[in-house]
Scaffold this active site. Sequence first.
Site, short mmCIF file in Angstrom:
data_model
loop_
_atom_site.label_atom_id
_atom_site.label_comp_id
_atom_site.label_asym_id
_atom_site.label_seq_id
_atom_site.Cartn_x
_atom_site.Cartn_y
_atom_site.Cartn_z
CB SER A 214 -21.17 9.87 -9.30
OG SER A 214 -20.14 9.80 -10.24
CG ASP A 282 -7.69 -2.98 -1.68
OD1 ASP A 282 -6.66 -2.48 -2.20
OD2 ASP A 282 -7.66 -3.77 -0.73
CG ASP A 285 -1.58 -5.27 -4.95
OD1 ASP A 285 -1.52 -5.64 -3.78
OD2 ASP A 285 -2.54 -5.53 -5.70
N PRO A 401 -7.26 -1.38 5.90
CG PRO A 401 -7.08 0.61 7.09
CD PRO A 401 -7.68 -0.75 7.16
#
Length: 704
Positions: A214, A282, A285, A401
Amino acid sequence: MTAGDGTVQVRGRDGSHAVVHHPGAVISAEDWTGAALGLGFQMATDRPGQLDFLRRSARGRLAQLVGRDALDADVRQRRLGLEAVARRCLTLLPPDQVRLLDAFTDGVNTALRQRGSAMTWAPVDCVHVAQVLFQAMGSNGSELHMTEVMRRSLPSAVVDFLLDAADGYATAPDGSPEVDVGVPLPLAELRVLFRQPADQSGGPVVADPRPAGSNAWAVAAPDGAVLANDMHLQLGDPALMYVVRLRVGETEVSGVTVPGLPVVLAGTNGRVAWGLTRLPGDTADLRSLGPQDLADVEVRRETIEIRGESPVTVEVTQSRWGPVTSTLAGEPVAFTATLLDPRALDFGLLRLCDAADVETALDIVNDCGLPPVNAIVADAAGRVGWTVGGRFPHRAEAGRPRGFSDAQEPVPYRFVPPHELPRLVGPPTGMVVNCNNGNHAVRRAGLAWNLPPGIRARRVAVGVDGGGRDAAAARDLQLDVDASCYEFYRDLALRYLPPEPRTAALREIREDVMAWGGTAHAREPGLALLTVFRELLREALVAAATGPARALDDRFTYCFAGAEGPLRRLVAAVPDGLVPAPWRDDRHFVVGQLLMARMMLLRDVGTDRLPQWGQRNRLHLVPLAGYPPEAVDLELSGCAETVRVAQPDYGAVMRLVVDLGRPGDSSVCIPGSPREGVPMAEAVRSWAVGYGQPLTVVPAGYSG
């Protein structure tokens, strides 16, 4: 019950009451429970097929409706077990939200009975629709799998380079440029990798992250503030978004939502305006399961009904770390995410309907169970703000990361407290902006790392600075098609092409590239070739740099959202010998990619000369199952990197502009008609050129 003036009276089992006024479908009620009742009634009147489609999508029951084409999606959903998660979520909602869902459900079922439909809605179906948005906007773990494979197979310096977050377009929430310092180019290590033979087996190595995003910004204006929000998701028939107009007491709320949700995702109550963009958080997992973990798994069988065929039975494996969804190097891999955490979803966003100022609105967003989002807010006093919403797992390493998680890390998640989420209020620039791009505040808080570059955000900031601060200027900026980010690839092509090519193919390429005017307008020459040229360069260079990763995992893909930075540095190193095998030198490599790009375009578009941009960027709608679409075939202006995002089947599912100082200038635009079964081709054509409708509609005879 329908009155003689066209209004519809709706009553719920709990005594709640709503009136739907036509035209404009304005819903009036005494409280928000009654408004939810009326909204459910109106949605089921306009979009019953879409309601069913969305809830089936989450539950893994689409094949029963549309056939084998939906089987793979159903299998994936059954493995995730979203039905069980939704039921648990419903038991955790506060009583006022339960009443809200009950009233909405009454409204839906009242409309369905009036239509003679056998379908029945339940409160848990609202949770399922919310799960569809969670899934579209959240992580599926692919970036974690990518990182793990790279760390197991590549030199650490190469991994750090390929996952480098440095962004030449980095833009802060206040619209100002941010400075990023990139990691060194590991030229020696890359040369070793580039000398290895290319693996031609399997599919492409590079995979763009799933398209969901968006644009949103808010700017202080002389007599209030202006907010603009356009959400980008898959385009379909009917349109995904639904225009909402509610009146409760003295409060009037207008905006958009998704059918099945009793909340306003983006809109205004006259005092405050709000809009959302996806934050690639994030929030997932992956864990490898060893023998001891596998000894404790639970295996169940799921039967999937398929329209016109015999049912299919699939095995679903559940571990203590979540469902087993993939493998790596022969080991099963378990997936978990906030998507699967029943604590992460609620309907508290409805409280924005009563918000009076920026701070109150930001507090509400911080405390809501949402997909990970950026929230842009403005108020009638001319103040603007930015924050994030959703439940974010607390991460030990901020903004870096990640690959697979350690088996000792806690489950369920420990969430970042709402008061610790970043925010910005009233910046000196008088502007807040987010276009899915990352910023230093989000990375420092450990909320996300796989973030797109700030190309669109930078363009918005420049456009706001250089233009007007009213609703008309905001609508113009939503349609901006500046594609100057492709100048890098144009200049590269012209640097390697001979000034006077000897072959007809190279002459056509040079003429096409030189004719490009720097935009993504549908009639532009050159851009179609440049986009394919970039894709081929990226695939060749990244495949050469990640050969051992594909050798370890034949399904490995490089899905780093910030790939533009590493790609440009790889391209810049081509003259230094960073040429993928079997190309002899940099000139043969670059010109070879241009010739292949031309060949692919001519084949795909079916022409004998290089196409204009719109000939490649054509809209083909994805019809809702069982719903006969009207044929729509449009050449679209815009691309993934322009403010006006437009790709085949993907683009702005709504464009909203709110002017709090001049409410009559506010507008909303969706790509289609509000109801199923209504021809939509003309409405889509209007959307394509940017025509909208007034955000607030006052029904004839309405006295307030």
